[in-house]
Design an enzyme around this catalytic site. Sequence first.
Site, short mmCIF file in Angstrom:
data_model
loop_
_atom_site.label_atom_id
_atom_site.label_comp_id
_atom_site.label_asym_id
_atom_site.label_seq_id
_atom_site.Cartn_x
_atom_site.Cartn_y
_atom_site.Cartn_z
N ASN A 64 -27.43 89.71 24.38
CA ASN A 64 -28.47 90.15 23.43
C ASN A 64 -28.37 91.63 23.03
O ASN A 64 -28.77 92.00 21.95
CB ASN A 64 -29.87 89.80 23.95
CG ASN A 64 -30.16 90.40 25.31
OD1 ASN A 64 -29.26 90.79 26.05
ND2 ASN A 64 -31.43 90.48 25.64
N LYS B 285 -17.80 93.11 32.43
CA LYS B 285 -17.56 91.82 31.79
C LYS B 285 -18.69 91.53 30.81
O LYS B 285 -19.84 91.32 31.24
CB LYS B 285 -17.49 90.71 32.84
CG LYS B 285 -17.00 89.39 32.21
CD LYS B 285 -17.22 88.20 33.10
CE LYS B 285 -18.63 87.69 33.01
NZ LYS B 285 -19.05 87.31 31.66
N GLY C 297 -29.04 89.23 32.80
CA GLY C 297 -28.95 87.85 32.34
C GLY C 297 -30.08 87.01 32.90
O GLY C 297 -31.16 87.53 33.18
N SER C 298 -29.80 85.73 33.09
CA SER C 298 -30.87 84.79 33.46
C SER C 298 -31.16 84.81 34.96
O SER C 298 -30.32 85.25 35.76
CB SER C 298 -30.46 83.38 33.04
OG SER C 298 -29.31 83.00 33.75
N VAL C 299 -32.31 84.29 35.35
CA VAL C 299 -32.70 84.24 36.76
C VAL C 299 -31.72 83.38 37.59
O VAL C 299 -31.26 83.83 38.65
CB VAL C 299 -34.16 83.76 36.92
CG1 VAL C 299 -34.51 83.57 38.39
CG2 VAL C 299 -35.11 84.76 36.27
N PRO C 300 -31.37 82.16 37.14
CA PRO C 300 -30.46 81.35 37.98
C PRO C 300 -29.13 82.05 38.24
O PRO C 300 -28.62 82.02 39.37
CB PRO C 300 -30.24 80.08 37.15
CG PRO C 300 -31.38 80.02 36.19
CD PRO C 300 -31.82 81.42 35.94
N THR C 301 -28.56 82.70 37.24
CA THR C 301 -27.29 83.40 37.46
C THR C 301 -27.52 84.61 38.37
O THR C 301 -26.71 84.91 39.24
CB THR C 301 -26.66 83.84 36.12
OG1 THR C 301 -26.59 82.70 35.27
CG2 THR C 301 -25.27 84.40 36.32
N GLU D 283 -31.17 92.60 36.44
CA GLU D 283 -32.02 92.79 35.26
C GLU D 283 -32.18 91.41 34.63
O GLU D 283 -31.31 90.97 33.87
CB GLU D 283 -31.26 93.76 34.33
CG GLU D 283 -31.90 94.03 33.03
CD GLU D 283 -33.24 94.61 33.26
OE1 GLU D 283 -34.21 93.92 32.92
OE2 GLU D 283 -33.32 95.72 33.81
N CYS E 204 -35.34 90.35 26.85
CA CYS E 204 -35.87 89.95 28.15
C CYS E 204 -37.30 90.44 28.38
O CYS E 204 -38.08 89.77 29.03
CB CYS E 204 -34.96 90.46 29.25
SG CYS E 204 -34.65 92.21 29.15
N GLU F 220 -32.77 100.48 35.53
CA GLU F 220 -31.80 101.08 34.62
C GLU F 220 -32.55 102.20 33.88
O GLU F 220 -33.76 102.14 33.70
CB GLU F 220 -31.25 100.03 33.65
CG GLU F 220 -30.58 98.92 34.42
CD GLU F 220 -29.62 98.08 33.60
OE1 GLU F 220 -30.07 97.30 32.76
OE2 GLU F 220 -28.39 98.23 33.82
N1 LIG Z 1 -31.67 90.44 29.35
C1 LIG Z 1 -32.04 89.29 29.84
O1 LIG Z 1 -32.88 89.21 30.68
C2 LIG Z 1 -31.38 88.08 29.37
C3 LIG Z 1 -31.85 86.83 29.70
N2 LIG Z 1 -31.22 85.74 29.25
C4 LIG Z 1 -31.76 84.42 29.56
O2 LIG Z 1 -30.74 83.63 30.06
C5 LIG Z 1 -30.56 82.47 29.25
C6 LIG Z 1 -29.11 82.06 29.20
O3 LIG Z 1 -28.29 83.11 28.68
P1 LIG Z 1 -26.85 83.35 29.24
O4 LIG Z 1 -26.12 84.39 28.50
O5 LIG Z 1 -26.21 82.00 29.34
O6 LIG Z 1 -27.23 83.98 30.65
P2 LIG Z 1 -26.38 83.93 31.95
O7 LIG Z 1 -27.23 84.48 33.02
O8 LIG Z 1 -25.80 82.60 32.13
O9 LIG Z 1 -25.17 84.93 31.65
C7 LIG Z 1 -25.24 86.33 31.74
C8 LIG Z 1 -23.89 86.88 32.16
O10 LIG Z 1 -23.53 86.37 33.45
C9 LIG Z 1 -22.25 85.77 33.41
N3 LIG Z 1 -22.24 84.68 34.40
C10 LIG Z 1 -22.68 83.41 34.22
N4 LIG Z 1 -22.52 82.71 35.38
C11 LIG Z 1 -22.00 83.56 36.29
C12 LIG Z 1 -21.61 83.45 37.66
N5 LIG Z 1 -21.76 82.30 38.32
N6 LIG Z 1 -21.10 84.52 38.28
C13 LIG Z 1 -20.96 85.70 37.63
N7 LIG Z 1 -21.29 85.87 36.34
C14 LIG Z 1 -21.81 84.82 35.67
C15 LIG Z 1 -22.12 85.32 31.98
O11 LIG Z 1 -20.77 85.11 31.64
C16 LIG Z 1 -22.75 86.48 31.25
O12 LIG Z 1 -21.85 87.56 31.15
C17 LIG Z 1 -31.14 82.88 27.92
O13 LIG Z 1 -31.51 81.77 27.15
C18 LIG Z 1 -32.30 83.71 28.37
O14 LIG Z 1 -33.39 82.92 28.73
C19 LIG Z 1 -30.08 85.86 28.50
C20 LIG Z 1 -29.59 87.07 28.11
C21 LIG Z 1 -30.24 88.29 28.50
C1 LIG Z 2 -34.09 97.69 24.20
N1 LIG Z 2 -35.14 96.80 24.65
C2 LIG Z 2 -36.07 97.53 25.52
C3 LIG Z 2 -35.90 96.31 23.52
C4 LIG Z 2 -34.63 95.64 25.37
C5 LIG Z 2 -33.60 95.92 26.44
C6 LIG Z 2 -33.57 94.90 27.53
C7 LIG Z 2 -32.79 93.64 27.26
O1 LIG Z 2 -33.33 92.68 26.69
O2 LIG Z 2 -31.62 93.56 27.66
#
Ligand SMILES: NC(=O)C1=CN([C@@H]2O[C@H](COP(=O)(O)OP(=O)(O)OC[C@H]3O[C@@H](n4cnc5c(N)ncnc54)[C@H](O)[C@@H]3O)[C@@H](O)[C@H]2O)C=CC1
Ligand SMILES: C[N+](C)(C)CCCC(=O)O
Length: 506
Positions: free
Chosen positions: A169, A192, A244-248, A266, A300, A480
Amino acid sequence: MFSQCGLVSLLDTMPAASTGTVLVNDHLNYWGGRRVKPTDEKNAEPVFEPATGRVLCQMVPCGAEEVDQAIKSAHTAYLKWSKMAGMERARIMLEAARIIRERRDNIAKLEVINNGKSITEAQVDIDIAWQCIEYYAGMAGQHIQLPGGAFAYTRREPLGVCVGIGAWNYPFQIAAWKSAPALACGNAMVFKPSPMTPVTAVILAEIYKEAGVPEGLFNVVQGGAETGTLLCHHPMVAKVSFTGSVPTGKKIMEMSAKGVKPVTLELGGKSPLIIFKDCEMENAVRGALMANYLSQGEVCCNGTRVFVQREIMPQFLEEVVKRTKAIRVGDPLLKDTLMGALISKPHLEKVLGFVAQAKKEGARVLCGGEPFTPSDPKLKGGYFMSPCVLDNCRDDMTCVKEEIFGPVMSVLPFDTEEEVLQRANNTTFGLASGVFTRDIGRAHRVAENLQAGTCFINNYNISPVEVPFGGYKMSGFGRENGQVTIEYYSQLKTVVVEMGDVDSLF
Ligand SMILES: NC(=O)C1=CN([C@@H]2O[C@H](COP(=O)(O)OP(=O)(O)OC[C@H]3O[C@@H](n4cnc5c(N)ncnc54)[C@H](O)[C@@H]3O)[C@@H](O)[C@H]2O)C=CC1
Ligand SMILES: C[N+](C)(C)CCCC(=O)O
């Protein structure tokens, strides 16, 4: 029109770029101070331009051998970089910030083409990225300890090779938020990006190199879960910082635990925004829009549970719906576009699925929530939707409980402060929160009682690099930005110095 271009020359041609024209054919891995050809091209995965659905480039995941090369190159650079004086490191980082500032518009364009967000937002993201590097460069000089007399002192020392794993994002900004404090403390980094947004992190790598960091100090490996796993398990990695996501996030923590590596997580959120009847209505409405629609709602810390005090609900809804309907959705590279395309087709379908589920559970769609096809024919394959306001929501609905990560605002009525605090905190997430009120006492009382890493009073989603950002509860830990982040990228050594004789007990 831009096929076969290297990324540097691609940036040079960016002023002429428009949606649907750019192809990226250059290598997207970076270590040892140069772009590196991927070994296993048969594993290539297509990366799409969200606004058109066209293939933008191929992402080839890195295997064990490549991850190892990147980490070793980071380690070699770390040995040099960590011995440099803080002031020397600061000078180089300030130069990197200057170069990003100079190329800001072109980097932002590439970010838009890969991510789908509007150009106006992407420019802000790139500005925050160089500001972040500039901010931590200023701190790099502060880690010098001066001796005197018989004494003990502490030294802030780097951790070694840090891994950054990013989400799709905020691709460039996340790379800056992680690398700036890491490098300022004397670490090296292997980053990465998300496999969906592989394009701009390598530009940051090139800029650091151009600014003068040792070769290998900031490296980029491409790939998804497998490559991420290799990074987390590698014995030469000292720390993992993840967005990224909570499960990851849970998996990252488990893997890091095996090597006793500290982690920064985060993660996601379902943040509450509480609007009291004594608010300044115009600002509260603006705040609610800022809390829900930046980056197509893929943020997020978005305030997606909007609690509105019952007496002002009709007026609030009228205004918020009017302004939501007026948001121009379309070509993200055009200046007057306010909302671009979601990241991918499956993600768009997931978000639309949440709207359908909300309707089934009794919510009322006041506007939007539909797939959207802009009139420009080149955008007909893009992943657009109309921003959505949901009324008649209850706390037990899926749309109120789960992170949607799209432009969908759920509005909920409340009566009293005590009640709304209890409901706002009734979630496993705790990333951010917000309150709109003119009552200064109430504002600070609510801020104290909300269980979240950030509380915005009378605004939402502003993120100056000077202020720490991070979560409570399952939204993660570590921070951060802000000075405190230095603690998450360094370790403290206590040095005890005896100037006299040893007074032995034996
Ligand atoms: N900033 C945030 O809090 C974010 C939250 N999300 C949430 O997560 C959902 C899924 O988005 P994704 O991009 O698929 O999130 P994700 O958590 O699956 O991926 C985030 C990063 O982790 C890496 N990754 C995935 N599995 C991994 C593993 N087992 N070990 C190490 N690295 C791993 C991915 O390649 C990516 O670079 C979104 O729909 C949203 O709800 C997504 C993006 C940002
Ligand atoms: C820049 N801000 C604060 C709008 C979001 C940054 C956090 C994120 O979603 O990764």
